[in-house]
Each structure stands twice: as structure tokens, then as C-alpha cells.
Design a protein around this motif. Structure first.
Motif, PDB file in Angstrom:
ATOM      1  N   UNK A   1      20.433  16.001  49.995  1.00 50.01           N
ATOM      2  CA  UNK A   1      19.289  15.932  49.091  1.00 50.01           C
ATOM      3  C   UNK A   1      18.941  14.466  48.828  1.00 50.01           C
ATOM      4  N   UNK A   2      17.729  14.223  48.388  1.00 49.93           N
ATOM      5  CA  UNK A   2      17.324  12.848  48.098  1.00 49.93           C
ATOM      6  C   UNK A   2      18.141  12.268  46.954  1.00 49.93           C
ATOM      7  N   UNK A   3      18.519  13.110  45.986  1.00 47.29           N
ATOM      8  CA  UNK A   3      19.303  12.622  44.854  1.00 47.29           C
ATOM      9  C   UNK A   3      20.679  12.147  45.320  1.00 47.29           C
ATOM     10  N   UNK A   4      21.294  12.909  46.224  1.00 50.14           N
ATOM     11  CA  UNK A   4      22.609  12.505  46.742  1.00 50.14           C
ATOM     12  C   UNK A   4      22.503  11.212  47.539  1.00 50.14           C
ATOM     13  N   UNK A   5      21.457  11.095  48.335  1.00 52.45           N
ATOM     14  CA  UNK A   5      21.289   9.875  49.141  1.00 52.45           C
ATOM     15  C   UNK A   5      21.022   8.664  48.245  1.00 52.45           C
ATOM     16  N   UNK A   6      20.175   8.821  47.231  1.00 56.22           N
ATOM     17  CA  UNK A   6      19.871   7.709  46.344  1.00 56.22           C
ATOM     18  C   UNK A   6      21.101   7.280  45.540  1.00 56.22           C
ATOM     19  N   UNK A   7      21.948   8.240  45.165  1.00 56.97           N
ATOM     20  CA  UNK A   7      23.178   7.890  44.453  1.00 56.97           C
ATOM     21  C   UNK A   7      24.053   6.986  45.310  1.00 56.97           C
ATOM     22  N   UNK A   8      24.100   7.281  46.598  1.00 57.48           N
ATOM     23  CA  UNK A   8      24.876   6.441  47.522  1.00 57.48           C
ATOM     24  C   UNK A   8      24.258   5.045  47.630  1.00 57.48           C
TER      25      UNK A   8
END
Length: 341
Positions: free
Chosen positions: A285-292
Motif C-alpha cells: 500500500x502507499x501508506x506502507x511504502x511512505x512509512x519506509x
């Protein structure tokens, strides 16, 4: 009794006059604001926002005697991890594109891209979150070209798709060097469609003639009111095939490892299927990628938005409401192809 009724009628007449004056003022104000075309730039430090919210959550979990102290007492390791005062780190810029059938946000996207090209430094990334079922060819062709400008400027681009990037939406997405899709994101629909209702037989039954005059053999191929010919239908089909070939070539040039003939059937795929077909690179998800990304660099969300007129703020912009409703109906009809697959 008659006096009471008279006062009531007078009150409603006065209320009506006030309403007319207010609506007239709104209309005049809207015209003036529209001519100015004012915009506002919204910039959000996503990493800072995440740290602030985390601090509040941790504070809520702390014993009462410690509440209010933790956010202000950080170890040197925590401060370093937060990246406070570290301007040397590269930056990731986040854009959002929510597309309708007309890709009405393309002009705003173009200006946002221009801002980033002028502002971003070497090593910066651009992350574009796309949600679009596609739409008219010329509008999405421009939207794709705007994202391609980021590549020409030497910026690393990543597209995140949480819900759908189909047809024109995928035409945009394929410009990214990396495409990340959610497990059930709808990807693909590399095809072209045209649907034209024709009421000629209905008009003919009621002895209604429609005269169509054109200069140019193929100025009109099929029409809504007139009698369509086999030649006109063949020409329209030829035009659709030509657009489809251009669509396929555009994708193939940017996703060189894709079997373009296998994925250009107009079908859609989900998450891991899209990765297996080469249409995407990773499932997340975009949220998981942005957290990284936020753990490694600064992340800023950038959005240009029009300043709403007084009429829009009060809900009197009827034309905008009607346009939005029609777009929604058309999008629902188009999305029904995959929602119940």
C-alpha cells in the motif's frame, strides 16, 4: 386574524427579497473570484506529522505523572532518527492525482510538476499516488505527458496505486520507474472503447429528418441522430485500433519487459497478478511504502488547490454539482466491468 396573516405574508416577502439580494451578491462575488483564478499551495511534512501523532499516542499511553513530559524529553538517538535539523537528506515529494473521466485535474497536475522540476534537488524522488479508472484519450494523454516531464528532468519517479489505475490511469502510471500496487488494486485495461447511442429509427418512425452537412469525408463517422453507414462504422473502428496501437507502443517503450500483446487485451489484473504480468513492480500500500521512505528521508506532500468561491462554500454552485454527479454515474458504469468480476 387578518392582521396576523398580513404580517406573516409581509415577513415571507421580506425573507424572499433578502434571499434574492444574498444570491445576487454571491453570483457577483463568484464572478470576481473566478476571474482572479486564485490558488493556494498546501505543503505537509508527512514525516513530521507522523512523529507528532506518534508522540501524542505515546503520551496517551504513559502514566499520568509522565504525561506532558515525554514529547519534550528525547534521547539523542530519537532526535537523530527524527532527522530534526538535518537538511542534507534527500527529499521525497508526494503528488496526488484523483482522476475522473475528463481528467479534470490535469492542469493542476501540470503546475505541480513544474513546481517540483524547479524546486527538487539532485537525488530527490517524486511519489505520485494515482487513483483513476481512465477516461478521454486527449486528457489522459496530457496527464501522462506531464508525468513524463519528471523523467526528462532527471527525477526518480514512483507511482503508488491503492485502488485503481486502469486505461488512462495506467497510461500515466507506466511513466514511473517503479510502480507499487496494493493487493487488490485494479491495474491494466490497456484498450480503447467508444459507445455511441443512435436514435435514428425512433426519429424515422415519427417522420423526423436529421440533416447533417460536413466538409471532409470523415468529419463525422457515426452520429447519434443520423443514419450510420458501414463505411462510417469501419472508419471509427479503424480510429480505435490506431489509438490502441499508440497506447500499446507507449506502454511497451516504458515497460520493456512486458509482453505487450498479452496485456493489451483490455483486461484488468489485481496486485500480484499485475506484478506477474510485468505491469507493476511490487505489492504494497502507499501508506506502507511512505512509512519506509519517511524513515530514510524527508517527505513532503504538495498540492495546489483553487480557493473556493463564496457560492461554492455555501453550496450554490449547481453546475459543479451536476457535472460531478454525471461524472460519478459514468465512472460507476465503467467500473462495473471489474467490481463484480
Amino acid at each position: 386574524m387578518e392582521e396576523w396573516l398580513g404580517e406573516l405574508v409581509t415577513f415571507f416577502v421580506q425573507l424572499l427579497l433578502v434571499a434574492l439580494v444574498v444570491m445576487g451578491a454571491i453570483a457577483l462575488g463568484s464572478r470576481g473570484q473566478k476571474s482572479e483564478g486564485r490558488e493556494q499551495l498546501q505543503i505537509v511534512d508527512l514525516g513530521q506529522r507522523q512523529r507528532r501523532l506518534r508522540a501524542r499516542l505515546v503520551q496517551a499511553m504513559s502514566p499520568k505523572r509522565r504525561r506532558g513530559l515525554w514529547p519534550f524529553k528525547r534521547s539523542s538517538d530519537e532526535t537523530k532518527a527524527a532527522g530534526q535539523g538535518d537538511d542534507s537528506r534527500s527529499t521525497a515529494w508526494v503528488l496526488d492525482f484523483h482522476g475522473n473521466l475528463k481528467a479534470s485535474g490535469v492542469d493542476r497536475l501540470a503546475r505541480e510538476v513544474s513546481l517540483l522540476i524547479d524546486t527538487a534537488r539532485e537525488g530527490d524522488d517524486v511519489i505520485v499516488r494515482i487513483e483513476s479508472p481512465g477516461g478521454v484519450v486527449h486528457a489522459y494523454g496530457q496527464a501522462a505527458a506531464e508525468l513524463d516531464r519528471l523523467n526528462a528532468a532527471g527525477l526518480n519517479t514512483t507511482v503508488c496505486v491503492d485502488k485503481v489505475a486502469a486505461s488512462g490511469g495506467y497510461l500515466m502510471a507506466c511513466n514511473a520507474k517503479r510502480i507499487i500496487v496494493a493487493p487488490f488494486a485494479v491495474i491494466g485495461s490497456i484498450g480503447v472503447v467508444a459507445q455511441v447511442p443512435n436514435v435514428h429509427r425512433l426519429l424515422k418512425r415519427h417522420d423526423i429528418d436529421v440533416e447533417l452537412f460536413t466538409a471532409g469525408r470523415y468529419k463525422r463517422t457515426v452520429t447519434v441522430l443520423g443514419e450510420n453507414t458501414d463505411e462510417g462504422r469501419d472508419k471509427l473502428q479503424q480510429d480505435l485500433e490506431n489509438i490502441h496501437e499508440r497506447f500499446k507502443s507507449y506502454v511497451a517503450e516504458r515497460r520493456t519487459h512486458v509482453d505487450i500483446e498479452a496485456v493489451s487485451t483490455g483486461e484488468v489484473w489485481y496486485g500480484e497478478e499485475a506484478v506477474a504480468k510485468g505491469l507493476a513492480d511490487e505489492v504494497a500500500t502507499s501508506e506502507a511504502y511512505l512509512a519506509q521512505v519517511m524513515s530514510e528521508r524527508r517527505v513532503f506532500s504538495v498540492k495546489l488547490s483553487s480557493v473556493p468561491t463564496l457560492a461554492q462554500r455555501l453550496g450554490f454552485s449547481s453546475s459543479a454539482v451536476v457535472d460531478k454527479a454525471l461524472d460519478r454515474v459514468e465512472e460507476r458504469l465503467d467500473a462495473s466491468r471489474w467490481e463484480h468480476r
